[in-house]
Enzyme design. Sequence first.
Site, PDB file in Angstrom:
ATOM      1  N   HIS A  95       0.846  -1.205   0.000  1.00 42.47           N
ATOM      2  CA  HIS A  95       0.000   0.000   0.000  1.00 42.47           C
ATOM      3  C   HIS A  95       0.879   1.251   0.000  1.00 42.47           C
ATOM      4  O   HIS A  95       0.625   2.202  -0.734  1.00 42.47           O
ATOM      5  CB  HIS A  95      -0.890   0.025   1.244  1.00 42.47           C
ATOM      6  CG  HIS A  95      -1.957  -1.031   1.271  1.00 42.47           C
ATOM      7  ND1 HIS A  95      -2.157  -1.859   2.352  1.00 42.47           N
ATOM      8  CD2 HIS A  95      -2.878  -1.397   0.352  1.00 42.47           C
ATOM      9  CE1 HIS A  95      -3.164  -2.676   2.100  1.00 42.47           C
ATOM     10  NE2 HIS A  95      -3.608  -2.434   0.883  1.00 42.47           N
ATOM     11  N   LYS A 155     -17.901  -6.289   7.282  1.00 40.86           N
ATOM     12  CA  LYS A 155     -16.683  -7.082   7.447  1.00 40.86           C
ATOM     13  C   LYS A 155     -16.344  -7.166   8.929  1.00 40.86           C
ATOM     14  O   LYS A 155     -16.834  -6.382   9.734  1.00 40.86           O
ATOM     15  CB  LYS A 155     -15.531  -6.424   6.686  1.00 40.86           C
ATOM     16  CG  LYS A 155     -15.603  -6.667   5.191  1.00 40.86           C
ATOM     17  CD  LYS A 155     -14.281  -6.306   4.554  1.00 40.86           C
ATOM     18  CE  LYS A 155     -14.290  -6.551   3.061  1.00 40.86           C
ATOM     19  NZ  LYS A 155     -13.035  -6.114   2.428  1.00 40.86           N
ATOM     20  N   ARG A 195      -1.786  -6.079  -8.630  1.00 45.03           N
ATOM     21  CA  ARG A 195      -0.548  -6.820  -8.356  1.00 45.03           C
ATOM     22  C   ARG A 195      -0.298  -7.903  -9.386  1.00 45.03           C
ATOM     23  O   ARG A 195       0.808  -8.155  -9.814  1.00 45.03           O
ATOM     24  CB  ARG A 195      -0.634  -7.470  -6.966  1.00 45.03           C
ATOM     25  CG  ARG A 195      -0.630  -6.494  -5.836  1.00 45.03           C
ATOM     26  CD  ARG A 195      -1.151  -7.126  -4.584  1.00 45.03           C
ATOM     27  NE  ARG A 195      -2.541  -7.549  -4.743  1.00 45.03           N
ATOM     28  CZ  ARG A 195      -3.309  -7.989  -3.777  1.00 45.03           C
ATOM     29  NH1 ARG A 195      -2.838  -8.109  -2.567  1.00 45.03           N
ATOM     30  NH2 ARG A 195      -4.563  -8.319  -4.014  1.00 45.03           N
ATOM     31  N   SER A 219      -3.063  -7.846   2.596  1.00 47.92           N
ATOM     32  CA  SER A 219      -3.401  -7.679   4.015  1.00 47.92           C
ATOM     33  C   SER A 219      -3.880  -9.000   4.592  1.00 47.92           C
ATOM     34  O   SER A 219      -3.572  -9.337   5.742  1.00 47.92           O
ATOM     35  CB  SER A 219      -4.506  -6.633   4.178  1.00 47.92           C
ATOM     36  OG  SER A 219      -4.055  -5.380   3.761  1.00 47.92           O
TER      37      SER A 219
HETATM   38  O1  PNS Z   1      -8.875  -2.922  -0.085  1.00 46.18           O
HETATM   39  P1  PNS Z   1     -10.098  -3.495  -0.719  1.00 46.18           P
HETATM   40  O2  PNS Z   1     -10.906  -4.272   0.302  1.00 46.18           O
HETATM   41  O3  PNS Z   1      -9.798  -4.300  -1.946  1.00 46.18           O
HETATM   42  O4  PNS Z   1     -10.997  -2.240  -1.177  1.00 46.18           O
HETATM   43  C1  PNS Z   1     -12.250  -2.441  -1.771  1.00 46.18           C
HETATM   44  C2  PNS Z   1     -13.022  -1.115  -1.881  1.00 46.18           C
HETATM   45  C3  PNS Z   1     -13.062  -0.401  -0.544  1.00 46.18           C
HETATM   46  C4  PNS Z   1     -12.339  -0.210  -2.869  1.00 46.18           C
HETATM   47  C5  PNS Z   1     -14.448  -1.458  -2.385  1.00 46.18           C
HETATM   48  O5  PNS Z   1     -14.995  -2.456  -1.583  1.00 46.18           O
HETATM   49  C6  PNS Z   1     -15.364  -0.251  -2.375  1.00 46.18           C
HETATM   50  O6  PNS Z   1     -15.242   0.633  -3.189  1.00 46.18           O
HETATM   51  N1  PNS Z   1     -16.300  -0.216  -1.389  1.00 46.18           N
HETATM   52  C7  PNS Z   1     -17.195   0.889  -1.165  1.00 46.18           C
HETATM   53  C8  PNS Z   1     -18.631   0.553  -1.574  1.00 46.18           C
HETATM   54  C9  PNS Z   1     -18.784   0.668  -3.085  1.00 46.18           C
HETATM   55  O7  PNS Z   1     -18.573   1.721  -3.656  1.00 46.18           O
HETATM   56  N2  PNS Z   1     -19.177  -0.440  -3.711  1.00 46.18           N
HETATM   57  C10 PNS Z   1     -19.352  -0.521  -5.142  1.00 46.18           C
HETATM   58  C11 PNS Z   1     -18.041  -0.831  -5.838  1.00 46.18           C
HETATM   59  S1  PNS Z   1     -18.235  -0.951  -7.565  1.00 46.18           S
END
Ligand code: PNS
Length: 191
Positions: A18, A42, A91, A129
């Site tokens: 990150h 979560k 990645r 993570s």
């Molecule tokens: O670190 P991560 O868990 O891969 O991040 C995922 C994240 C936070 C980017 C994604 O879950 C997200 O954007 N969540 C917010 C809710 C949202 O906008 N959902 C629709 C995504 S298309």
Amino acid sequence: MKRKAIYPGSFDPPTNGHLDLIERGSKIFDELVVGVLSNPEKDPLFSVADRRKMLEAMTTDFDNVTVDTFDGLTVDYALRVGASAVLRGIRAISDYEYELQMALMNRKLQPGLETVFMMPAEKYSYLSSRLVREIAQLGGSIDCLVPPLVAQKLREKLDVAHKFADANAGGHETSGKETAGRKTKSRRKKS
Ligand code: PNS
């Protein structure tokens, strides 16, 4: 006009991967807001406040990087803070499908918002993570995977969890891998 981006994620915990991406993002955007998602569905290891603090400590060297928390849709959050782009890391090919789906859905929801993908350094291409949590929970070394402050926080968090589990076991004979793992770790810690 300033190019402002958000870098949204769970960051549970933040890793060297990150940090690598934040550094790269800070070079191509005028402002970068690291957005820690507050997702009650979560079951995170670290609270949102803890994750925010760790990220703040990790990014003090970057003048144009700030850390924030958000809930709800990423696209709405981007609009709220006036960002025109979402930064995400890729990645390996395995990330691509999910990231593409998310980027296209975000574009559908908010056509003016661009997703920018960047690749972390190769040495972080296998880092996540989830693996860091698992390795730490099973007593492996995570020192080269996360910044020292995060490694310290992980050790503190898992120490508390182990003490709590030991107290709950109440001295009764238990069986299973988990208990064996805890005993192994306690021994290691003393040496
Ligand atoms: O670190 P991560 O868990 O891969 O991040 C995922 C994240 C936070 C980017 C994604 O879950 C997200 O954007 N969540 C917010 C809710 C949202 O906008 N959902 C629709 C995504 S298309």
